[in-house]
Write a protein that holds these residues in place. Structure first.
Motif, PDB file in Angstrom:
ATOM      1  N   LYS A 153       9.798  38.878 -25.611  1.00  0.00           N
ATOM      2  CA  LYS A 153      10.877  38.440 -24.731  1.00  0.00           C
ATOM      3  C   LYS A 153      10.275  38.190 -23.359  1.00  0.00           C
ATOM      4  N   TYR A 154      10.984  37.366 -22.584  1.00  0.00           N
ATOM      5  CA  TYR A 154      10.554  37.091 -21.212  1.00  0.00           C
ATOM      6  C   TYR A 154      11.367  37.955 -20.265  1.00  0.00           C
ATOM      7  N   LEU A 155      10.686  38.695 -19.416  1.00  0.00           N
ATOM      8  CA  LEU A 155      11.346  39.525 -18.415  1.00  0.00           C
ATOM      9  C   LEU A 155      11.092  38.923 -17.036  1.00  0.00           C
ATOM     10  N   ILE A 156      12.137  38.818 -16.246  1.00  0.00           N
ATOM     11  CA  ILE A 156      11.947  38.424 -14.847  1.00  0.00           C
ATOM     12  C   ILE A 156      12.468  39.553 -13.976  1.00  0.00           C
ATOM     13  N   ARG A 157      11.676  39.909 -12.978  1.00  0.00           N
ATOM     14  CA  ARG A 157      12.116  40.906 -11.998  1.00  0.00           C
ATOM     15  C   ARG A 157      12.166  40.235 -10.627  1.00  0.00           C
ATOM     16  N   GLY A 158      13.345  40.264  -9.991  1.00  0.00           N
ATOM     17  CA  GLY A 158      13.486  39.642  -8.674  1.00  0.00           C
ATOM     18  C   GLY A 158      14.228  40.566  -7.740  1.00  0.00           C
ATOM     19  N   ASN A 159      14.619  40.052  -6.584  1.00  0.00           N
ATOM     20  CA  ASN A 159      15.508  40.847  -5.747  1.00  0.00           C
ATOM     21  C   ASN A 159      16.572  39.961  -5.131  1.00  0.00           C
ATOM     22  N   GLY A 160      17.312  39.303  -6.026  1.00  0.00           N
ATOM     23  CA  GLY A 160      18.398  38.436  -5.580  1.00  0.00           C
ATOM     24  C   GLY A 160      18.009  36.976  -5.533  1.00  0.00           C
ATOM     25  N   HIS A 161      17.064  36.572  -6.384  1.00  0.00           N
ATOM     26  CA  HIS A 161      16.621  35.185  -6.379  1.00  0.00           C
ATOM     27  C   HIS A 161      17.579  34.273  -7.138  1.00  0.00           C
ATOM     28  N   GLY A 162      17.844  33.104  -6.549  1.00  0.00           N
ATOM     29  CA  GLY A 162      18.637  32.070  -7.209  1.00  0.00           C
ATOM     30  C   GLY A 162      17.786  30.830  -7.419  1.00  0.00           C
ATOM     31  N   ALA A 163      18.015  30.130  -8.530  1.00  0.00           N
ATOM     32  CA  ALA A 163      17.186  28.970  -8.865  1.00  0.00           C
ATOM     33  C   ALA A 163      17.506  27.771  -7.987  1.00  0.00           C
ATOM     34  N   GLY A 164      18.745  27.755  -7.430  1.00  0.00           N
ATOM     35  CA  GLY A 164      19.158  26.622  -6.610  1.00  0.00           C
ATOM     36  C   GLY A 164      18.365  26.479  -5.321  1.00  0.00           C
ATOM     37  N   ASP A 165      17.623  27.529  -4.928  1.00  0.00           N
ATOM     38  CA  ASP A 165      16.858  27.470  -3.676  1.00  0.00           C
ATOM     39  C   ASP A 165      15.540  26.713  -3.826  1.00  0.00           C
ATOM     40  N   TYR A 166      15.172  26.395  -5.071  1.00  0.00           N
ATOM     41  CA  TYR A 166      13.875  25.755  -5.299  1.00  0.00           C
ATOM     42  C   TYR A 166      14.081  24.264  -5.491  1.00  0.00           C
ATOM     43  N   HIS A 167      13.722  23.493  -4.486  1.00  0.00           N
ATOM     44  CA  HIS A 167      13.846  22.039  -4.589  1.00  0.00           C
ATOM     45  C   HIS A 167      12.950  21.402  -3.535  1.00  0.00           C
ATOM     46  N   ASP A 168      12.774  20.077  -3.667  1.00  0.00           N
ATOM     47  CA  ASP A 168      11.864  19.369  -2.773  1.00  0.00           C
ATOM     48  C   ASP A 168      12.474  19.060  -1.409  1.00  0.00           C
ATOM     49  N   GLY A 169      13.794  19.099  -1.306  1.00  0.00           N
ATOM     50  CA  GLY A 169      14.456  18.701  -0.065  1.00  0.00           C
ATOM     51  C   GLY A 169      14.219  19.689   1.076  1.00  0.00           C
ATOM     52  N   ALA A 170      14.872  19.437   2.181  1.00  0.00           N
ATOM     53  CA  ALA A 170      14.720  20.283   3.366  1.00  0.00           C
ATOM     54  C   ALA A 170      15.131  21.716   3.040  1.00  0.00           C
ATOM     55  N   GLY A 171      14.316  22.678   3.478  1.00  0.00           N
ATOM     56  CA  GLY A 171      14.636  24.082   3.276  1.00  0.00           C
ATOM     57  C   GLY A 171      14.418  24.581   1.856  1.00  0.00           C
TER      58      GLY A 171
END
Lengths: 458, 458
Positions: free
Chosen positions: B427-445
Motif C-alpha cells: 500500500k502507499y502511505l502518505i504522511r503530511g501536515n495538512g497538505h492539499g493537492a490544489g496548491d501544486y500548480h504552475d501558476g502564481a503562488g
C-alpha cells in the motif's frame, strides 16, 4: 503504431509477435521511439487539435440532445489550457525514467557455479480500452514502449476523430524507429470490445480507462487479468485530536479540488468528541465551496445549531445508501464515530466502517498522534492510506511516476497509481555448467545448496 | 485453524474479518504461531500418520479398482521416508525467513513535510484448493500466517482422514496464539468448490494445487485471480557448441529426476549440426534410463544409424501433437532445429518453437556461448530460463524460498516458484501536515513537487 480495422484475433496475434521483438530492444532503442513520438505529436499539434475540435463539436451536440453526459466534454477536450503540453511532457517524463526492464531484484548463489537471478521483463501484450480522453493514446503508447510491452488501444466513438488523427501522425514516427509497427495498434473497428476481451491466449493484461460501467463490463467479460478500478469511494476520518486548520485544509481539498475524480472524497467520518469543535468549521468551509452534506442525525443536529437557515439548505439527512455512494459531485456523506472507549477503539470503529464501505482506493486519517496514524495505516485495506494529507495526492504524476496507466484497486500485482513498474513482471534465470537437481540430497555423496545471497549488481 | 462445515459465504466472511486482525500482528506474534504449529504436528505424528494410512488404504483399493490414478498414492503418502520431516522443517524454514510484511520498497519526499512510502502488506484472504497431498495444509498454513494472510483450505476426498487429523491437531496449537482462529479454516464439506469460487467479495486469490484438470476448472469458474499453472511443458535446446557431458547431464536430470513433476523436461530441440555428435550420447543416456523418444525424421534417422535394434524399440516417430504434450512420464519429444544461417538465427528458431509450444514454465539452453545464452534468456517468454542447468531447479525450496505456494505461469503478480513475496502486495502511505493537492500548480503562488528519492530505511 498502426491504425487498424483487422479482425481482433489478427490484431492480438500480431501484437504478441511484436511484443517478443520489443522485449529484446535496448532502453536507448525504446527511448528513441519515444523521442520520435514526442516530436511528431508536437509538430502536428494543429491538425490533431482540429480533429479534436470536430469530436468536441459532435459531442456538444449530443450533450445538448441529452444523449451524452456533459462531463464527457471536459474529458474529450484536448485544447484546454496546458492539456496538450502536459501530454507531450508526459512522454518525455516517461522516456527519462529509469529503465524498468532488466532490473535484477534477487541474486542467489545456489551452489558453486550455479547462480539464480530474478530479472524484470515486460508482461507482453496490453489491451487498453478507453472512452473519451484522447491523451490516453499518448500516455499509454509511451508507457508501453518504455516498458517493452505491445499495446492494443480501443477508443470510444466520442474521440474517434482525435484518435484517427493521433494514430496517423504517430504511425510514421514509430515506423522510423526500431520498435515494431505492430507494437502499438489502434483498433478503430466498432463493436469489437467483446472479441478483443476473448483473446486471452495473446493478451496478458487489460486496462480499462473510463466510467465505472466500462470497468465493470470489462471485469465481467474477460478471463484476462484486469488492472484498474471501478469505484473510488474515498473516506476521511477526523479523530478527536485533529487540528481544525489541518482538517479544513485536507477535507476541502480532497472533496473540492476535482470532485469528478476517483480520488475525490465521498465520506467524512467525525469523532463525536469534535462534532462541536472541529466539524462545524470543516462543514462551513465545504458549504462555502458549494458542497452539499448528507449527515447522520448527530452531525446534522450540531449543524442545525451553528449554521444559518441559508446554509442549512445544503444539509440533508443521510441514508444508508449514501455511505456506499461515489457521488463524483459536490456531495459528501457525513457519519459520526462513537468516542466511547479508548482512542484506539474509535480509530478501529472508523477502520471497520471504511474497510466495509470504501472501495479500497484511498482513505485518510486526520490526527496529531503518530501511533493512531500508524494503527489506521496498518489496518485500512486500501491502496492508499494518508495521514493529514489530501486524497487527491493519489496520482501517478504526483507520486513522481512520470505518468500513470491508471489507479488499481486490485489486491494483486499492482495497487494504487500504476506506472512503469506495474507493466513489468520478472523471470528467473539460472546459469550453471551442467548442474542436475538429482545431485542435491541428504544421503551419501549428496550435495547441499549454498543459498547465499549475492549483491544485486555484478 | 478450524475445521469447518459452515456455508462457504460464512467461511469467506469470517476469513476476511480474521485477515484484518492478522494483518496488524507483529512478525514475532506470527512466528510464535508457527512454532506452536510445528510442535503440535511433531507431537501428533503417530496419530496423523495413522489417519494418513487409512486414506492410503482406501486410495489403494480405489486404484486397484481402476477408479483412481495410481500416481495419487505416492502424493498421498505422508509416511514416505523424509516426507513428514520435510513438512515439519518447512514450517521452521518459513518461520525463520525475513518478515515479508512492512518492507518499505519506495520512499519519496513529495514536498517539505510530505512523504510517500510504499510498504508491503498481506493480500488478504487466500483460497487453496488441493487434491491428494496432505502436507500442503502445513505448507500453506505456514506461508499464510507468516505473510499475514487468512487462508481457506479445501482438500480432495482422497486425503480427508489426513486432513481432519491435521486440522484437529493444529486447531489447538493456533488457538493458543495471537493468530485469530478463523485465519486458517479447513473446509470439509463436499462439493463446495464452486460456491467458494463465487466468494469474490471476500477472497482475494485462489491457489489450486493439483492436476491440470483442477487448475483449468478453477480458472474457468472464478472471477478471483488464480495463481498457479495448468501445464508444465518444459523444453531444452541443444545448440551447436554444447558440450556433450553438460548436455547429457542436464537433459537426463531434467527428464528423469522426477518425470511426473511440472518442471520435468517434455521437449528436446537439437541443432542439426550436433545431431550426429552430441545428440546420440544424450539419446543413449535417456534410453538407458527407460525414456522413450518421439523423434522427428532427421533425429530418428541419426539414431537408426547409431542405436541397436533393441534400443530402437524405444524410439518412435513424433506427431505434431507430441510437441504440445506434457507427458509427465518417461517420454520425450525430439525436434531438429535448422542450422542454416547464423548461430543467432538457430537460437531464434528454437525460441520461436518454445514461445509457441511451451507453457511458459521453464526452458533451457545448452551452449558454451554467453552471448547466445543471453539472447535466449531475453527472448524466451517463460517464468524460468536456465543456461546449462536442469529444469528441475525450478522449485521454491531449491531457490531458497523455504517452501513454496506453487509455481505460477501467470504473466502478472508472481511468476515461477511463489514463496512469501508472492503472498504480499503493498500500500502507499502518505504522511503530511495538512497538505492539499490544489496548491501544486504552475501558476502564481503554486508549489512544485520535489520528488526526491529518500533512503528506504529511516
Amino acid at each position: 503504431m498502426s491504425l487498424t480495422d483487422s479482425a481482433p484475433v489478427d490484431v492480438a496475434r500480431s501484437a504478441s509477435l511484436a511484443s517478443r521483438h520489443l522485449a529484446t530492444l535496448s532502453n536507448s532503442a525504446r527511448n528513441d521511439a519515444l523521442t520520435a513520438l514526442h516530436q511528431a505529436l508536437d509538430r502536428n499539434r494543429d491538425a490533431i487539435l482540429a480533429a479534436n475540435a470536430r469530436d468536441l463539436e459532435a459531442a456538444t451536440r449530443a450533450a445538448n440532445d441529452g444523449s451524452l453526459n456533459h462531463s464527457v466534454l471536459k474529458r474529450l477536450d484536448l485544447s484546454r489550457p496546458g492539456k496538450y503540453d502536459d501530454m507531450l511532457q508526459g512522454i518525455l517524463n516517461v522516456r527519462d525514467l529509469e529503465d524498468p526492464v532488466g532490473k535484477v531484484t534477487l541474486r542467489t548463489l545456489l551452489d558453486e557455479g550455479l547462480t539464480l537471478e530474478r530479472v524484470s521483463c515486460p508482461i507482453g501484450v496490453l489491451l487498453i480500452i478507453f472512452e473519451a480522453r484522447p491523451e490516453v493514446i499518448a500516455n499509454i503508447a509511451a508507457l508501453a514502449i518504455k516498458s517493452g510491452n505491445a499495446a492494443i488501444l480501443k477508443g470510444g466513438k466520442e474521440s474517434m476523430e482525435s484518435f484517427v488523427a493521433i494514430a496517423n501522425v504517430v504511425s510514421e514516427a514509430i515506423a522510423g524507429s526500431q520498435v515494431p509497427v505492430s507494437s502499438v495498434q489502434l483498433v478503430k473497428t466498432r463493436d469489437v470490445v467483446s472479441s478483443l476481451l476473448a483473446q486471452d491466449s495473446f493478451i496478458d493484461l487489460v486496462i480499462p480507462r473510463g466510467s465505472n460501467e466500462l470497468v465493470r463490463f470489462v471485469k465481467e467479460n474477460t478471463k484476462i487479468p484486469v488492472l484498474g478500478h471501478a469505484d473510488g469511494l474515498c473516506s476521511a476520518y477526523i479523530h478527536s485530536d485533529a487540528k481544525i486548520d489541518t482538517a479544513v485544509k485536507v477535507v476541502v481539498d480532497s472533496k473540492t479540488d476535482y470532485p469528478a475524480a476517483c480520488n475525490a472524497l465521498e465520506t467524512l467520518l467525525v469523532n463525536e468528541e469534535v462534532l462541536e469543535s472541529v466539524f462545524p468549521a470543516v462543514a462551513e468551509a465545504l458549504l462555502n465551496k458549494g458542497v452539499s452534506l448528507r449527515c447522520d442525525s448527530a452531525s446534522k443536529a450540531v449543524l442545525s445549531k451553528t449554521l444559518t437557515a441559508g446554509q442549512l439548505a445544503q444539509v440533508q439527512s443521510a441514508t444508508e445508501a449514501d455511505y456506499d455512494t461515489e457521488f463524483l459531485d459536490l456531495v459528501l456523506a457525513v457519519k459520526t464515530i462513537s468516542a466511547t472507549g479508548s482512542p484506539e477503539s474509535a480509530v478501529e470503529a472508523a477502520v471497520a466502517h471504511i474497510n466495509t464501505h470504501s472501495s479500497k482506493h484511498t482513505d485518510i486519517i486526520l490526527t496529531e498522534s503518530r501511533e493512531l496514524a500508524n494503527l489506521f495505516m496498518n489496518s485500512i485495506d486500501s491502496a492508499g492510506v494518508f495521514w493529514n494529507a489530501s486524497s487527491r495526492f493519489a496520482d501517478g504524476m504526483r507520486f513522481g511516476f512520470g505518468t500513470e496507466v491508471g489507479i488499481s484497486t486490485n489486491k494483486i500485482h499492482s495497487r494504487g497509481p500504476v506506472g512503469l513498474e506495474g507493466l513489468t513482471i520478472y523471470k528467473y534465470l539460472i546459469r550453471g555448467n551442467g548442474h542436475g537437481a538429482g545431485d542435491y540430497h541428504d544421503g551419501a555423496g549428496g550435495r547441499q545448496y549454498l543459498h547465499k545471497s549475492l549483491p544485486l549488481s555484478d
